[in-house]
Design a protein around this motif. Structure first.
Motif, PDB file in Angstrom:
ATOM      1  N   LEU A  76      32.190  42.446  31.109  1.00 28.99           N
ATOM      2  CA  LEU A  76      32.429  42.632  32.534  1.00 28.99           C
ATOM      3  C   LEU A  76      31.178  43.165  33.220  1.00 28.99           C
ATOM      4  CD1 LEU A  76      34.556  42.431  34.758  1.00 28.99           C
ATOM      5  CD2 LEU A  76      35.267  44.756  34.220  1.00 28.99           C
ATOM      6  N   LEU A  79      28.606  40.321  33.522  1.00 30.82           N
ATOM      7  CA  LEU A  79      28.920  39.394  34.611  1.00 30.82           C
ATOM      8  C   LEU A  79      28.625  40.026  35.968  1.00 30.82           C
ATOM      9  CD1 LEU A  79      32.253  37.926  33.205  1.00 30.82           C
ATOM     10  CD2 LEU A  79      30.062  36.729  33.389  1.00 30.82           C
ATOM     11  N   LEU A  80      28.887  41.314  36.093  1.00 27.61           N
ATOM     12  CA  LEU A  80      28.644  41.993  37.363  1.00 27.61           C
ATOM     13  C   LEU A  80      27.148  42.152  37.637  1.00 27.61           C
ATOM     14  CD1 LEU A  80      31.446  44.705  37.281  1.00 27.61           C
ATOM     15  CD2 LEU A  80      31.355  42.640  38.685  1.00 27.61           C
ATOM     16  N   GLU A 259      31.890  33.045  37.265  1.00 25.59           N
ATOM     17  CA  GLU A 259      33.133  32.505  36.702  1.00 25.59           C
ATOM     18  C   GLU A 259      32.813  31.473  35.621  1.00 25.59           C
ATOM     19  OE1 GLU A 259      37.134  31.654  35.976  1.00 25.59           O
ATOM     20  OE2 GLU A 259      36.123  33.370  36.890  1.00 25.59           O
ATOM     21  N   ARG A 262      32.127  33.535  32.657  1.00 27.61           N
ATOM     22  CA  ARG A 262      33.353  34.125  32.114  1.00 27.61           C
ATOM     23  C   ARG A 262      34.096  33.143  31.226  1.00 27.61           C
ATOM     24  NH1 ARG A 262      38.861  34.800  32.870  1.00 27.61           N
ATOM     25  NH2 ARG A 262      38.918  32.994  34.254  1.00 27.61           N
ATOM     26  N   PRO A 271      37.161  39.002  30.252  1.00 29.32           N
ATOM     27  CA  PRO A 271      37.848  39.662  31.369  1.00 29.32           C
ATOM     28  C   PRO A 271      38.747  38.660  32.102  1.00 29.32           C
ATOM     29  CG  PRO A 271      35.483  40.126  31.398  1.00 29.32           C
ATOM     30  CD  PRO A 271      35.702  39.023  30.403  1.00 29.32           C
ATOM     31  N   LEU A 276      37.957  40.287  37.105  1.00 26.67           N
ATOM     32  CA  LEU A 276      36.591  40.023  37.537  1.00 26.67           C
ATOM     33  C   LEU A 276      36.522  39.892  39.057  1.00 26.67           C
ATOM     34  CD1 LEU A 276      33.636  39.396  36.908  1.00 26.67           C
ATOM     35  CD2 LEU A 276      34.285  36.995  36.575  1.00 26.67           C
ATOM     36  N   GLN A 279      36.444  43.273  40.746  1.00 33.53           N
ATOM     37  CA  GLN A 279      35.144  43.913  40.600  1.00 33.53           C
ATOM     38  C   GLN A 279      34.100  43.249  41.490  1.00 33.53           C
ATOM     39  OE1 GLN A 279      34.339  46.622  38.891  1.00 33.53           O
ATOM     40  NE2 GLN A 279      36.400  46.940  38.090  1.00 33.53           N
TER      41      GLN A 279
END
Length: 299
Positions: A76, A79-80, A259, A262, A271, A276, A279
């Protein structure tokens, strides 16, 4: 922790079963047999590998007794980080990302996610390909090919300790047989002893075969499997970054690009979409608070 639990289960099952069957544990305590098997395995390990392989194996040993860092929280954060970088590129332009990639340890984006900043390989992968994007001299197809080569190299390097442990596990039953044969030779050389003493010597010799097989399949081979599993998790994280970065290069919005990343992850650590999205929305708020004039000036 699971490694220790597994070893305890193996030991209790084998030795406990032996005791239940009426055996005496003292008969299995044969330091000389262990010396033969362990010494031969260590010698073969040194003779059959380079310094590079031995160092990689030594570095991998401590990780065997640690839990995997590749969990939902790490992914997570990964990805952030990518979302924050893509958003900054979209709002302020590609050139304004240079400060973040040249000194990531001072970057506000990376500092917000210490798990990622602490992972040198992930930070290096992200920054290296962002540099190529800033240079503007390579198209997405060329960068994808380069990413594939780097990920393959990373995977091959990670396989070195896996192969070392696997080969050691394959060799240990044979070294156990060697120890048993040496015991039989010693027994045959003592043929004049009473039958009771000869029986003890034969039992000691057979312990060598037992220890070689037990150490191989009960202790060393599982470590090779565990290292391989950890390697797959590591490789998957690089594939996640690759897909997200390429999606961004192909013009997808930041939320869609992450995405893509992900979807690459294993379902057990991936996640959730809503997780997601929540966030990402929080990150959007942070960026929305920045003055719009900064983006216009950067353009």
């Amino acid at each position: 922790m699971l490694v220790i639990i597994g070893f305890i289960v193996v030991s209790f099952s084998v030795f406990g079963g032996f005791v239940i069957a009426g055996g005496h544990l003292a008969a299995l305590f044969q330091p000389v047999e262990l010396l033969m098997i362990g010494g031969a395995a260590a010698g073969a390990l040194v003779a059959g590998n380079t310094i590079k392989a031995l160092k990689a194996t030594g570095a991998a040993v401590p990780t065997l007794f640690q839990g995997s860092k590749y969990n939902k929280e790490l992914y997570l954060d990964l990805l952030l980080v990518l979302y924050a970088i893509f958003t900054k590129i979209r709002n302020e332009g590609m050139k304004n990302i240079e400060e973040d990639i040249e000194e990531p340890e001072k970057s506000k984006i990376f500092l917000r996610y210490p798990r990622i900043l602490a992972s040198h390989h992930h930070v290096e992968f992200i920054c290296d390909y962002l540099r190529l994007m800033v240079s503007g001299t390579m198209d997405p197809f060329q960068i994808e090919n380069l990413m594939d080569v780097e990920i393959e190299t990373h995977h091959h390097e990670g396989e070195v300790p896996v192969h070392v442990f696997a080969k050691m596990a394959d060799a240990m039953p044979a070294f156990g047989i060697v120890a048993a044969v040496m015991g039989v030779v010693h027994t045959m050389g003592s043929v004049g002893l009473p039958p009771a003493e000869l029986g003890i010597l034969i039992a000691h010799a057979l312990v060598g075969t037992f220890l070689g097989i037990l150490l191989s399949y009960g202790f060393v081979a599982p470590l090779a499997n565990l290292l391989e599993s950890k390697l797959h998790d590591s490789t998957k994280s690089f594939e996640c970054m690759k897909v997200a970065i390429l999606a961004n290069m192909n013009g997808f919005p930041p939320a869609v690009a992450v995405e893509f990343g992900r979807k690459v992850l294993y379902s057990t650590e991936r996640p959730g979409f809503k997780e997601l999205e929540d966030q990402v929305k929080a990150t959007k708020v942070d960026y929305a608070e920045k003055p719009k004039e900064a983006a216009k000036a950067a353009a």
